[in-house]
Design a protein around this motif. Structure first.
Motif, mmCIF file in Angstrom:
data_model
loop_
_atom_site.group_PDB
_atom_site.id
_atom_site.type_symbol
_atom_site.label_atom_id
_atom_site.label_comp_id
_atom_site.label_asym_id
_atom_site.label_seq_id
_atom_site.Cartn_x
_atom_site.Cartn_y
_atom_site.Cartn_z
ATOM 1 N N GLY A 137 0.814 -1.204 0.000
ATOM 2 C CA GLY A 137 0.000 0.000 0.000
ATOM 3 C C GLY A 137 0.849 1.255 0.000
ATOM 4 N N THR A 138 0.246 2.339 -0.442
ATOM 5 C CA THR A 138 0.908 3.647 -0.404
ATOM 6 C C THR A 138 -0.145 4.734 -0.316
ATOM 7 N N SER A 139 0.308 5.934 -0.026
ATOM 8 C CA SER A 139 -0.584 7.082 0.048
ATOM 9 C C SER A 139 0.259 8.345 -0.098
ATOM 10 N N GLN A 140 -0.399 9.480 -0.016
ATOM 11 C CA GLN A 140 0.283 10.772 -0.076
ATOM 12 C C GLN A 140 -0.296 11.683 0.997
ATOM 13 N N PRO A 141 0.484 12.659 1.448
ATOM 14 C CA PRO A 141 -0.059 13.598 2.439
ATOM 15 C C PRO A 141 -1.239 14.382 1.877
ATOM 16 N N PRO A 142 -2.144 14.836 2.739
ATOM 17 C CA PRO A 142 -3.222 15.702 2.262
ATOM 18 C C PRO A 142 -2.645 16.965 1.615
ATOM 19 N N LEU A 143 -3.358 17.470 0.627
ATOM 20 C CA LEU A 143 -2.913 18.680 -0.082
ATOM 21 C C LEU A 143 -1.457 18.520 -0.503
ATOM 22 N N ALA A 144 -1.185 17.440 -1.208
ATOM 23 C CA ALA A 144 0.187 17.064 -1.542
ATOM 24 C C ALA A 144 0.912 18.135 -2.343
ATOM 25 N N ALA A 145 0.177 18.974 -3.071
ATOM 26 C CA ALA A 145 0.829 20.015 -3.871
ATOM 27 C C ALA A 145 1.645 20.975 -3.015
ATOM 28 N N GLU A 146 1.333 21.031 -1.718
ATOM 29 C CA GLU A 146 2.099 21.898 -0.828
ATOM 30 C C GLU A 146 3.455 21.296 -0.463
ATOM 31 N N GLN A 147 3.684 20.041 -0.840
ATOM 32 C CA GLN A 147 4.956 19.374 -0.594
ATOM 33 C C GLN A 147 5.494 18.823 -1.922
ATOM 34 N N PRO A 148 6.023 19.696 -2.793
ATOM 35 C CA PRO A 148 6.443 19.242 -4.129
ATOM 36 C C PRO A 148 7.500 18.146 -4.097
ATOM 37 N N GLU A 149 8.380 18.156 -3.098
ATOM 38 C CA GLU A 149 9.372 17.087 -3.024
ATOM 39 C C GLU A 149 8.701 15.743 -2.763
ATOM 40 N N ALA A 150 7.673 15.740 -1.936
ATOM 41 C CA ALA A 150 6.951 14.497 -1.664
ATOM 42 C C ALA A 150 6.237 14.003 -2.915
ATOM 43 N N VAL A 151 5.684 14.927 -3.704
ATOM 44 C CA VAL A 151 5.028 14.536 -4.953
ATOM 45 C C VAL A 151 6.032 13.886 -5.892
ATOM 46 N N ALA A 152 7.208 14.481 -6.007
ATOM 47 C CA ALA A 152 8.233 13.918 -6.884
ATOM 48 C C ALA A 152 8.668 12.540 -6.405
ATOM 49 N N GLU A 153 8.843 12.388 -5.084
ATOM 50 C CA GLU A 153 9.260 11.097 -4.539
ATOM 51 C C GLU A 153 8.153 10.054 -4.678
ATOM 52 N N ALA A 154 6.902 10.474 -4.567
ATOM 53 C CA ALA A 154 5.796 9.539 -4.748
ATOM 54 C C ALA A 154 5.806 8.959 -6.159
ATOM 55 N N GLY A 155 6.003 9.824 -7.146
ATOM 56 C CA GLY A 155 6.047 9.344 -8.527
ATOM 57 C C GLY A 155 7.246 8.454 -8.790
ATOM 58 N N ARG A 156 8.415 8.879 -8.324
ATOM 59 C CA ARG A 156 9.630 8.090 -8.540
ATOM 60 C C ARG A 156 9.520 6.731 -7.870
ATOM 61 N N SER A 157 9.071 6.728 -6.609
ATOM 62 C CA SER A 157 9.022 5.475 -5.866
ATOM 63 C C SER A 157 7.963 4.528 -6.424
ATOM 64 N N LEU A 158 6.843 5.056 -6.888
ATOM 65 C CA LEU A 158 5.823 4.192 -7.477
ATOM 66 C C LEU A 158 6.384 3.484 -8.709
ATOM 67 N N GLY A 159 7.131 4.228 -9.528
ATOM 68 C CA GLY A 159 7.739 3.622 -10.702
ATOM 69 C C GLY A 159 8.741 2.543 -10.345
#
Length: 264
Positions: free
Chosen positions: A154-176
């Motif tokens: 399982g995985t998820s992202q923080p609420p209002l993820a756009a406020e944490q651009p590094e987390a968004v980038a890591e979410a995409g990289r790690s999912l791949g």
């Protein structure tokens, strides 16, 4: 009062909120973010009042996390409550079943008591520091799998993820990175419940990037008490403020860390 003795009144609070959420008419879909927020607050306010009545007398003077200045980090000393009366609020507001009520007491930076209740499942996770974890009164343990190729993660992202651009980038990289290494990746809604399900072996592991302490703390205690390893993305003990979170049994943890780090 011992941490274990807190669990019954915490569970009572979670069950009362769950009954309120399932008996109240589901709100009509909102057309804008502002409408969505107002709809959510209209449902949330009575639920918060219910929890206050149950938990405030348990640890007199302990504030709620939302009452604190959390612009930097949650406090590392003292006791406070983490309360999410609708973890998975987006799903709830969309008419989806994947939501739960989530409560945790945190002391000196560590979760020490947690109650999670999914009213539509009729299930409740409870955990207290040093006392193990249960679902509906039965002890739970983490997955016994040792191969990522057989793992449902399982995985998820923080609420209002756009406020944490590094987390968004890591979410995409790690999912791949994780997708080709495991049997399946799922996001099953509320973060706290997914982590608790990892502790119970329903999910074989869970990871997330970004700061999301209030959603991670309740499930982290359940997973730890069920025998899962709960760390940051580098393998150190997970603590509030960490930029990554991993929960997995010993047979999968090292391999998952390797995939996340690009070593596999």
């Amino acid at each position: 009062m011992s941490y274990e003795k807190l669990l019954a009144p915490m569970a009572a609070a979670a069950h009362e909120v769950g009954a309120y959420l399932t008996s109240a008419p589901r709100p009509a879909p909102a057309g804008s973010f502002d409408e969505l927020r107002e709809t959510f607050h209209a449902v949330e306010r009575p639920a918060i009042d219910l929890v206050h009545r149950h938990v405030d007398p348990l640890v007199p003077g302990a504030p709620w996390a939302e009452e604190l200045d959390t612009t930097a980090e949650l406090p590392r000393t003292g006791a406070f409550w983490v309360v999410d009366v609708i973890d998975g609020a987006v799903q709830y507001l969309q008419g989806l079943p994947h939501f739960c009520v989530s409560l945790a007491l945190v002391r000196d930076g560590e979760p020490v008591a947690a109650a999670l209740h999914a009213p539509l499942l009729g299930e409740t996770y409870l955990a207290a520091a040093g006392c193990g974890a249960t679902r509906n009164g039965v002890a739970v343990t983490a997955s016994a799998k040792t191969s990522l190729a057989a793992a449902v993660v399982g995985t998820s992202q923080p609420p209002l993820a756009a406020e944490q651009p590094e987390a968004v980038a890591e979410a995409g990289r790690s999912l791949g990175a994780v997708l080709p290494a495991v049997l399946a990746v799922r996001n099953l809604g509320p973060t706290s419940w997914q982590i608790a399900d990892t502790g119970a072996g329903r999910l074989d592991a869970f990871w997330e990037y970004g700061r999301d302490d209030t959603n991670l703390l309740p499930g982290a205690l359940v997973a730890r008490e069920a025998g899962a390893l709960v760390t940051d993305a580098e393998g150190g003990r997970w603590r509030m403020g960490a930029k990554g979170f991993v929960a997995a049994p010993g047979g999968l943890h090292g391999a998952l860390l390797g995939v996340l780090a690009g070593r596999a």
